[in-house]
Design a protein around this motif. Structure first.
Motif, mmCIF file in Angstrom:
data_model
loop_
_atom_site.group_PDB
_atom_site.id
_atom_site.type_symbol
_atom_site.label_atom_id
_atom_site.label_comp_id
_atom_site.label_asym_id
_atom_site.label_seq_id
_atom_site.Cartn_x
_atom_site.Cartn_y
_atom_site.Cartn_z
ATOM 1 N N UNK A 221 -4.483 -11.945 5.618
ATOM 2 C CA UNK A 221 -3.899 -10.681 5.145
ATOM 3 C C UNK A 221 -2.916 -10.111 6.164
ATOM 4 N N UNK A 222 -3.105 -10.435 7.449
ATOM 5 C CA UNK A 222 -2.213 -9.912 8.493
ATOM 6 C C UNK A 222 -0.798 -10.466 8.369
ATOM 7 N N UNK A 223 -0.656 -11.576 7.652
ATOM 8 C CA UNK A 223 0.670 -12.173 7.448
ATOM 9 C C UNK A 223 1.457 -11.469 6.353
ATOM 10 N N UNK A 224 0.778 -10.630 5.574
ATOM 11 C CA UNK A 224 1.449 -9.890 4.493
ATOM 12 C C UNK A 224 1.956 -8.578 5.087
ATOM 13 N N UNK A 225 3.123 -8.616 5.674
ATOM 14 C CA UNK A 225 3.612 -7.515 6.501
ATOM 15 C C UNK A 225 4.418 -6.467 5.739
ATOM 16 N N UNK A 226 4.498 -6.602 4.411
ATOM 17 C CA UNK A 226 5.241 -5.615 3.633
ATOM 18 C C UNK A 226 4.554 -5.394 2.297
ATOM 19 N N UNK A 227 4.906 -4.279 1.655
ATOM 20 C CA UNK A 227 4.358 -3.972 0.337
ATOM 21 C C UNK A 227 4.717 -5.073 -0.652
ATOM 22 N N UNK A 228 5.948 -5.578 -0.535
ATOM 23 C CA UNK A 228 6.407 -6.630 -1.446
ATOM 24 C C UNK A 228 5.538 -7.877 -1.341
ATOM 25 N N UNK A 229 5.155 -8.243 -0.095
ATOM 26 C CA UNK A 229 4.333 -9.436 0.088
ATOM 27 C C UNK A 229 2.915 -9.234 -0.446
ATOM 28 N N UNK A 230 2.388 -8.022 -0.279
ATOM 29 C CA UNK A 230 1.054 -7.731 -0.820
ATOM 30 C C UNK A 230 1.076 -7.786 -2.345
ATOM 31 N N UNK A 231 2.111 -7.170 -2.930
ATOM 32 C CA UNK A 231 2.245 -7.215 -4.393
ATOM 33 C C UNK A 231 2.459 -8.651 -4.864
ATOM 34 N N UNK A 232 3.203 -9.425 -4.094
ATOM 35 C CA UNK A 232 3.453 -10.820 -4.451
ATOM 36 C C UNK A 232 2.172 -11.634 -4.463
ATOM 37 N N UNK A 233 1.292 -11.397 -3.477
ATOM 38 C CA UNK A 233 0.004 -12.103 -3.442
ATOM 39 C C UNK A 233 -0.839 -11.759 -4.666
ATOM 40 N N UNK A 234 -0.901 -10.455 -4.999
ATOM 41 C CA UNK A 234 -1.686 -10.028 -6.166
ATOM 42 C C UNK A 234 -1.122 -10.637 -7.445
ATOM 43 N N UNK A 235 0.216 -10.683 -7.536
ATOM 44 C CA UNK A 235 0.859 -11.266 -8.711
ATOM 45 C C UNK A 235 0.576 -12.761 -8.805
#
Length: 369
Positions: A221-235
């Motif tokens: 999770x520490x590699x998801x450094x932006x909101x876009x990356x977090x949303x991308x993982x969920x998507x």
């Protein structure tokens, strides 16, 4: 001294599933099955027939095809077939599993019967995966909201690692239950028989599952450094889960069934229907990807649990002694019964009904007849 007769010089003949090679000296099987020789003809039979009881003398049966047992399956024995299994007698304290249908003409006592192993596994996996997808999406949404909070964004660890710290923090605290569910799910999928996860869902699914494991339970999770990356993982999780669920549904189109005469203290798991042709079942656990039916006019299910993805139809549920009996089906399906006793719990979708007294009068119905 008596000399043996001269050997016959036979020409090998190829029957079904066999090719003759090496100038007629070798008979090679080109399909799976049981090799048989009749005269000079060699052929492969896709059905393996046991003309006696399956016991210590025969040993356990493992066959890549259909199995027919003319007798019984005795205590402690195992029968496993890639095709169907038919037992013309009874099965006691044994384990029978098949890729196809399982039929036990008489009784199953203290046994475990599984029909369509892949289907049963995939069905349970599909439901858990879709549930996890929804929970992961909620955790990601919470992390994105947290990232917009100035107090959180100003924390030293966030400045050092990025807002992925928030997602990891949520998985470790508020959404710890998602971690636990995912760990169990991952272990179950990776432990499926015959490497089923990769064979039926593909290497990409397995690779994504490993990535998700690191993000949900590790430091990924520490590699998801932006909101876009977090949303991308969920998507990605949502889309991968939906694709895998669709693939599982396709695999479940041809569902194997279990048919037994009677069951007691047993476990019956089928990707398709479970059908009891005789009086019914005592203290038995049933899982059916299809429907559950006790065919006898006065058939019963007393004690135990039924989880069915289709309808359930049984004349009598529970017992006069109040045996704990549970029947669950999804919303939109039916549980049909004529007599129900106290101690019975019926669940249709999210609606639960518990019975504290007997409904239906067997004696009065007999008199009317």
């Amino acid at each position: 001294k008596v000399d043996p007769p001269a050997p016959k010089d036979l020409d090998l003949k190829a029957g079904k599933g066999v090719e003759i090679r090496n100038n007629g000296l070798e008979a090679v099987a080109v399909i799976s099955g049981c090799p048989e020789v009749r005269g000079s003809s060699v052929f492969i039979s896709p059905v393996y027939t046991v003309y006696e009881d399956v016991g210590i003398e025969t040993g356990n049966i493992y066959f890549n095809g259909d199995v027919v047992i003319e007798g019984n399956v005795l205590d402690g024995m195992k029968v496993k077939a890639s095709g169907s299994v038919t037992v013309k007698g009874s099965a006691a304290h044994c384990h029978i599993s098949a890729g196809g249908n399982v039929v036990v003409n008489k009784s199953v006592v203290g046994g475990t019967i599984k029909a369509g192993n892949k289907g049963v596994q995939l069905y349970l996996v599909r439901e858990k995966l879709l549930s996890l997808s929804s929970e992961v999406e909620k955790a990601a949404e919470a992390a994105c909201i947290l990232a917009e909070n100035p107090n959180f964004a100003g924390r030293p660890e966030v400045k050092k690692y990025g807002i992925g710290v928030g997602l990891k923090l949520l998985f470790d605290t508020k959404y710890f239950g998602v971690q636990e569910k995912f760990r169990k799910f991952y272990k179950e999928v990776m432990g499926m028989e015959d490497n089923a996860a990769e064979r039926y869902l593909g290497k990409e699914f397995v690779l994504f599952l490993n990535k998700a494991k690191d993000i949900i339970s590790g430091r990924g999770a520490l590699e998801l450094k932006s909101v876009e990356k977090i949303k991308g993982f969920a998507s990605d999780f949502r889309e991968t889960a939906a694709e895998a669920a669709a693939e599982m549904e396709r695999s479940l189109m041809h569902r194997s069934s279990i048919t037994v005469g009677y069951a007691q203290h047993s476990t019956l798991e089928a990707a398709g229907d479970v059908i009891i042709t005789g009086r019914g079942a005592y203290n038995t656990k049933i899982f059916a990807g299809g429907s559950v039916l006790v065919k006898s006019q006065k058939g019963f299910f007393r004690g135990g649990e039924i989880v069915s993805e289709g309808s359930v139809e049984i004349y009598e549920l529970g017992s006069a002694g109040g045996a704990v009996t549970t029947v669950s089906v999804p919303a939109g399906q039916e549980i049909k019964y004529t007599v129900v006793h106290s101690g019975v719990r019926l669940k249709i979708g999210s609606t639960v009904k518990k019975f504290e007294m007997k409904i239906g009068d067997l004696e009065a119905q007999e008199k009317r007849k």
